[in-house]
Design an enzyme around this catalytic site. Structure first.
Site, PDB file in Angstrom:
ATOM      1  N   HIS A 175       9.183 -13.517  -3.469  1.00 23.99           N
ATOM      2  CA  HIS A 175       8.895 -13.781  -4.375  1.00 23.99           C
ATOM      3  C   HIS A 175       9.919 -14.806  -5.044  1.00 23.99           C
ATOM      4  O   HIS A 175       9.634 -15.036  -6.223  1.00 23.99           O
ATOM      5  CB  HIS A 175       8.398 -12.784  -5.619  1.00 23.99           C
ATOM      6  CG  HIS A 175       6.755 -12.384  -4.757  1.00 23.99           C
ATOM      7  ND1 HIS A 175       6.131 -11.539  -5.679  1.00 23.99           N
ATOM      8  CD2 HIS A 175       5.933 -13.399  -4.456  1.00 23.99           C
ATOM      9  CE1 HIS A 175       4.654 -11.269  -4.978  1.00 23.99           C
ATOM     10  NE2 HIS A 175       4.971 -12.573  -4.276  1.00 23.99           N
ATOM     11  N   CYS A 183      15.405 -27.904 -10.146  1.00 26.76           N
ATOM     12  CA  CYS A 183      15.091 -28.796 -11.426  1.00 26.76           C
ATOM     13  C   CYS A 183      13.512 -29.012 -10.866  1.00 26.76           C
ATOM     14  O   CYS A 183      13.305 -29.329  -9.887  1.00 26.76           O
ATOM     15  CB  CYS A 183      15.187 -30.290 -10.652  1.00 26.76           C
ATOM     16  SG  CYS A 183      15.333 -31.832 -12.017  1.00 26.76           S
ATOM     17  N   THR A 245       5.645  -0.518  -5.506  1.00 26.12           N
ATOM     18  CA  THR A 245       4.225  -1.757  -4.909  1.00 26.12           C
ATOM     19  C   THR A 245       3.029  -1.108  -5.073  1.00 26.12           C
ATOM     20  O   THR A 245       2.644  -0.369  -4.691  1.00 26.12           O
ATOM     21  CB  THR A 245       4.676  -2.966  -4.221  1.00 26.12           C
ATOM     22  OG1 THR A 245       3.972  -3.894  -4.181  1.00 26.12           O
ATOM     23  CG2 THR A 245       4.478  -2.193  -2.912  1.00 26.12           C
TER      24      THR A 245
HETATM   25  C1  BJW Z   1       7.461   3.952  -9.055  1.00 27.24           C
HETATM   26  C2  BJW Z   1       8.039   4.176  -9.270  1.00 27.24           C
HETATM   27  C3  BJW Z   1       9.052   4.995  -9.178  1.00 27.24           C
HETATM   28  C4  BJW Z   1       7.272   2.820 -10.711  1.00 27.24           C
HETATM   29  N1  BJW Z   1       9.479   4.938  -7.654  1.00 27.24           N
HETATM   30  N2  BJW Z   1       7.030   3.738  -7.342  1.00 27.24           N
HETATM   31  C5  BJW Z   1      -5.978 -12.986  -2.086  1.00 27.24           C
HETATM   32  C6  BJW Z   1      -7.740 -12.352  -3.622  1.00 27.24           C
HETATM   33  C7  BJW Z   1      -7.059 -12.376  -4.616  1.00 27.24           C
HETATM   34  C8  BJW Z   1      -6.575 -13.730  -4.879  1.00 27.24           C
HETATM   35  C9  BJW Z   1      -5.148 -14.191  -4.360  1.00 27.24           C
HETATM   36  C10 BJW Z   1      -5.445 -13.574  -3.176  1.00 27.24           C
HETATM   37  N3  BJW Z   1      -4.557 -14.526  -2.068  1.00 27.24           N
HETATM   38  C11 BJW Z   1      -3.585 -15.475  -3.413  1.00 27.24           C
HETATM   39  C12 BJW Z   1      -4.340 -15.139  -5.189  1.00 27.24           C
HETATM   40  C13 BJW Z   1      -3.959 -15.130  -5.794  1.00 27.24           C
HETATM   41  C14 BJW Z   1      -2.304 -14.520  -6.523  1.00 27.24           C
HETATM   42  C15 BJW Z   1      -2.838 -13.158  -6.087  1.00 27.24           C
HETATM   43  O1  BJW Z   1      -2.206 -12.561  -5.604  1.00 27.24           O
HETATM   44  N4  BJW Z   1      -3.288 -12.834  -7.524  1.00 27.24           N
HETATM   45  C16 BJW Z   1      -3.789 -11.040  -7.980  1.00 27.24           C
HETATM   46  C17 BJW Z   1      -3.475 -10.438  -9.242  1.00 27.24           C
HETATM   47  C18 BJW Z   1      -4.982 -10.635  -6.974  1.00 27.24           C
HETATM   48  N5  BJW Z   1      -1.246 -14.750  -5.768  1.00 27.24           N
HETATM   49  C19 BJW Z   1      -1.169 -15.908  -5.724  1.00 27.24           C
HETATM   50  O2  BJW Z   1      -1.000 -17.073  -6.237  1.00 27.24           O
HETATM   51  C20 BJW Z   1       0.195 -15.907  -4.646  1.00 27.24           C
HETATM   52  N6  BJW Z   1       0.147 -17.261  -3.981  1.00 27.24           N
HETATM   53  C21 BJW Z   1      -0.123 -17.351  -3.092  1.00 27.24           C
HETATM   54  O3  BJW Z   1      -0.894 -16.735  -2.769  1.00 27.24           O
HETATM   55  O4  BJW Z   1      -0.090 -18.602  -3.097  1.00 27.24           O
HETATM   56  C22 BJW Z   1      -0.771 -19.129  -2.281  1.00 27.24           C
HETATM   57  C23 BJW Z   1      -2.629 -19.995  -3.066  1.00 27.24           C
HETATM   58  C24 BJW Z   1      -1.875 -21.094  -3.253  1.00 27.24           C
HETATM   59  C25 BJW Z   1      -2.991 -20.736  -4.491  1.00 27.24           C
HETATM   60  C26 BJW Z   1      -4.276 -20.767  -4.662  1.00 27.24           C
HETATM   61  C27 BJW Z   1      -4.526 -19.706  -4.144  1.00 27.24           C
HETATM   62  C28 BJW Z   1      -3.294 -19.233  -3.150  1.00 27.24           C
HETATM   63  C29 BJW Z   1       1.791 -16.067  -5.309  1.00 27.24           C
HETATM   64  C30 BJW Z   1       1.701 -14.582  -6.237  1.00 27.24           C
HETATM   65  C31 BJW Z   1       3.312 -14.637  -6.620  1.00 27.24           C
HETATM   66  C32 BJW Z   1       3.398 -13.423  -7.731  1.00 27.24           C
HETATM   67  N7  BJW Z   1       4.689 -13.993  -8.710  1.00 27.24           N
HETATM   68  C33 BJW Z   1       4.982 -12.296  -9.552  1.00 27.24           C
HETATM   69  C34 BJW Z   1       6.047 -13.358 -10.665  1.00 27.24           C
HETATM   70  C35 BJW Z   1       7.320 -13.891 -10.282  1.00 27.24           C
HETATM   71  C36 BJW Z   1       7.924 -14.527 -10.744  1.00 27.24           C
HETATM   72  C37 BJW Z   1       8.878 -12.955 -11.823  1.00 27.24           C
HETATM   73  O5  BJW Z   1       9.255 -11.980 -11.770  1.00 27.24           O
HETATM   74  O6  BJW Z   1       8.217 -13.323 -13.173  1.00 27.24           O
HETATM   75  O7  BJW Z   1       6.091 -11.225  -8.617  1.00 27.24           O
HETATM   76  S1  BJW Z   1       3.388 -11.780  -9.811  1.00 27.24           S
HETATM   77  C38 BJW Z   1       4.529  -9.370 -10.248  1.00 27.24           C
HETATM   78  O8  BJW Z   1       3.596  -9.042  -8.908  1.00 27.24           O
HETATM   79  C39 BJW Z   1       6.104 -10.367  -9.486  1.00 27.24           C
HETATM   80  C40 BJW Z   1       5.524  -9.377  -8.260  1.00 27.24           C
HETATM   81  O9  BJW Z   1       7.142  -9.345  -7.239  1.00 27.24           O
HETATM   82  C41 BJW Z   1       4.313  -9.386  -8.330  1.00 27.24           C
HETATM   83  C42 BJW Z   1       3.616  -7.777  -7.316  1.00 27.24           C
HETATM   84  O10 BJW Z   1       4.245  -6.541  -8.412  1.00 27.24           O
HETATM   85  P1  BJW Z   1       5.003  -5.192  -7.729  1.00 27.24           P
HETATM   86  O11 BJW Z   1       6.275  -5.545  -7.259  1.00 27.24           O
HETATM   87  O12 BJW Z   1       3.774  -4.850  -7.003  1.00 27.24           O
HETATM   88  O13 BJW Z   1       4.596  -4.453  -9.268  1.00 27.24           O
HETATM   89  P2  BJW Z   1       3.738  -3.453 -10.595  1.00 27.24           P
HETATM   90  O14 BJW Z   1       4.653  -3.429 -11.319  1.00 27.24           O
HETATM   91  O15 BJW Z   1       2.382  -4.320 -10.055  1.00 27.24           O
HETATM   92  O16 BJW Z   1       4.197  -2.406  -9.823  1.00 27.24           O
HETATM   93  C43 BJW Z   1       4.393  -1.702 -10.012  1.00 27.24           C
HETATM   94  C44 BJW Z   1       5.078  -0.051  -8.822  1.00 27.24           C
HETATM   95  O17 BJW Z   1       5.801   0.803  -8.906  1.00 27.24           O
HETATM   96  C45 BJW Z   1       3.306   0.615  -9.499  1.00 27.24           C
HETATM   97  O18 BJW Z   1       2.291   0.951  -8.637  1.00 27.24           O
HETATM   98  C46 BJW Z   1       4.115   1.604  -9.699  1.00 27.24           C
HETATM   99  O19 BJW Z   1       3.695   3.351  -9.768  1.00 27.24           O
HETATM  100  C47 BJW Z   1       5.323   1.841  -8.870  1.00 27.24           C
HETATM  101  N8  BJW Z   1       6.314   2.709  -9.771  1.00 27.24           N
HETATM  102  N9  BJW Z   1       8.017   3.489 -10.539  1.00 27.24           N
HETATM  103  C48 BJW Z   1       7.961   4.419  -7.465  1.00 27.24           C
HETATM  104  N10 BJW Z   1       9.903   5.111  -9.665  1.00 27.24           N
END
Ligand code: BJW
Length: 309
Positions: A175, A183, A245
């Site tokens: 990511h 840019c 995650t």
């Molecule tokens: C602990 C703990 C401790 C806490 N010990 N555990 C298929 C179906 C539906 C939708 C889509 C699909 N394919 C694509 C999509 C669209 C979209 C998507 O996924 N949407 C969903 C919401 C459904 N995806 C995209 O758009 C992606 N691109 C893509 O697919 O391109 C092709 C495409 C293009 C155009 C149209 C369609 C497809 C891009 C995704 C980019 C995500 N970006 C972000 C922001 C990054 C920038 C920033 O930092 O500001 O990335 S979103 C955010 O979520 C960030 C993270 O990397 C990502 C994942 O989150 P993560 O890491 O899982 O964090 P949390 O907070 O969700 O979870 C934390 C966990 O930790 C929890 O479970 C806690 O319990 C646990 N925890 N403390 C152990 N101490």
């Protein structure tokens, strides 16, 4: 129609939430303020049993240790939860950055285009939090695990760079990277680790247009080579560790199914139940910084370490 939809769902909330965001930035500006709001952030670390009993937890841990000992090729997939114990807020859930805001509304090209200053203020604040953070025992255990296992790949969704700072080598950041600025128009892309940035929003020295953070927003494609490498690693490992995650964001969440279909064992390490908890082979419930060092203790130092060094 489409524009109206965007306004309702994407653009409008960003404006509306701007004031709230500013309050958030200030109230979270001291590291101590951040950590107490995070799940699993306590320094006295205990496994969280949920509905599981203590003997069941130990049985699962024993099983995990056996699988780790047997694994020749390990792929680790990490998310925001692995940096929670370093004081960096997660995105979703208790204390998450997006508890009050929809991720899909903030981390988008549309949100940036609507108000680059607000977007950059948010990123600048997060860069300051990350700059003060240190890798935790879980990050360090992964560094050592890499040294002990013949084939090891670390796929991370995190943009904070903490795996690199801890010393992990084979890291694939799918990511992007919050420390890279690029840019909007020209090919300028540069590492800028100043926090805070002197000018918000920052401008490209070559084209005088705006720079954006080098992260992947919703609707954007993942970087081609890293994504290819991540898919390959998940598809050929014999053990996938999925740590900290929610696994809701695609396509990365799909790596879990890919590894399973290819025959890998999958162990989840998470403070809470997630959408994949019932589909993985083992789900270890508890803080990453506690569980990873325990898992490491099972893996002997192998000759592979000397070959790698
Ligand atoms: C602990 C703990 C401790 C806490 N010990 N555990 C298929 C179906 C539906 C939708 C889509 C699909 N394919 C694509 C999509 C669209 C979209 C998507 O996924 N949407 C969903 C919401 C459904 N995806 C995209 O758009 C992606 N691109 C893509 O697919 O391109 C092709 C495409 C293009 C155009 C149209 C369609 C497809 C891009 C995704 C980019 C995500 N970006 C972000 C922001 C990054 C920038 C920033 O930092 O500001 O990335 S979103 C955010 O979520 C960030 C993270 O990397 C990502 C994942 O989150 P993560 O890491 O899982 O964090 P949390 O907070 O969700 O979870 C934390 C966990 O930790 C929890 O479970 C806690 O319990 C646990 N925890 N403390 C152990 N101490």
């Amino acid at each position: 129609m489409a524009t109206h939809y965007l306004k309702e769902r994407t653009l409008h909330p960003v404006y509306e939430l701007a004031a709230d965001l500013m309050i958030d930035f200030r109230s979270l500006s001291r590291p101590g303020d951040v950590s107490h709001r995070l799940p699993g952030a306590s320094t006295k670390i205990q496994p969280l049993y949920g509905s599981t009993t203590l003997p069941a937890y130990h049985r699962d841990m024993e099983q995990a240790l056996t699988w780790l000992r047997e694994a020749q090729s390990i792929c680790v997939l990490t998310g925001a939860g692995v940096s929670a114990e370093s004081g960096i807020p997660t995105f979703r859930g208790e204390g998450g950055l997006w508890r009050r805001f929809r991720a899909e509304d903030l981390a988008t090209p549309e949100a940036f285009a609507t108000d680059p200053k607000i977007s950059w203020e948010w990123y600048d604040w997060r860069r300051q939090v990350i700059a003060k953070a240190q890798p935790n025992p879980g990050h360090l255990a992964l560094v050592e695990l890499e040294r002990r296992v013949p084939t090891f790949t670390l796929v991370t969704q995190n943009v904070d760079g903490l795996h690199h700072r801890a010393g992990s080598r084979n890291v694939i950041p799918v990511h992007g990277d919050i420390w890279t600025v690029r840019c909007l128009e020209c090919a300028y892309s540069h590492k800028d680790e100043r926090a805070p940035l002197p000018e918000i929003p920052p401008r490209c020295p070559a084209a005088a247009v705006l720079l954006r953070p080098g992260v992947v927003w919703f609707g954007e494609s993942l970087p081609v080579e890293p994504w290819r490498a991540a898919e390959a690693a998940a598809g050929k490992c014999d053990l996938l560790l999925v740590a900290g995650t929610s696994a809701v964001v695609m396509p990365v969440g799909g790596l879990v199914g890919k590894a399973r279909h290819a025959g890998a064992r999958v162990i989840e390490i998470n403070a809470d139940q997630t959408r994949i908890s019932n589909t993985v082979d083992l789900s270890l419930r508890g803080p990453f910084g506690d569980i990873l060092p325990q898992l490491l203790s099972a893996v002997p130092i192998q000759h592979a370490q000397e070959i790698k060094d």
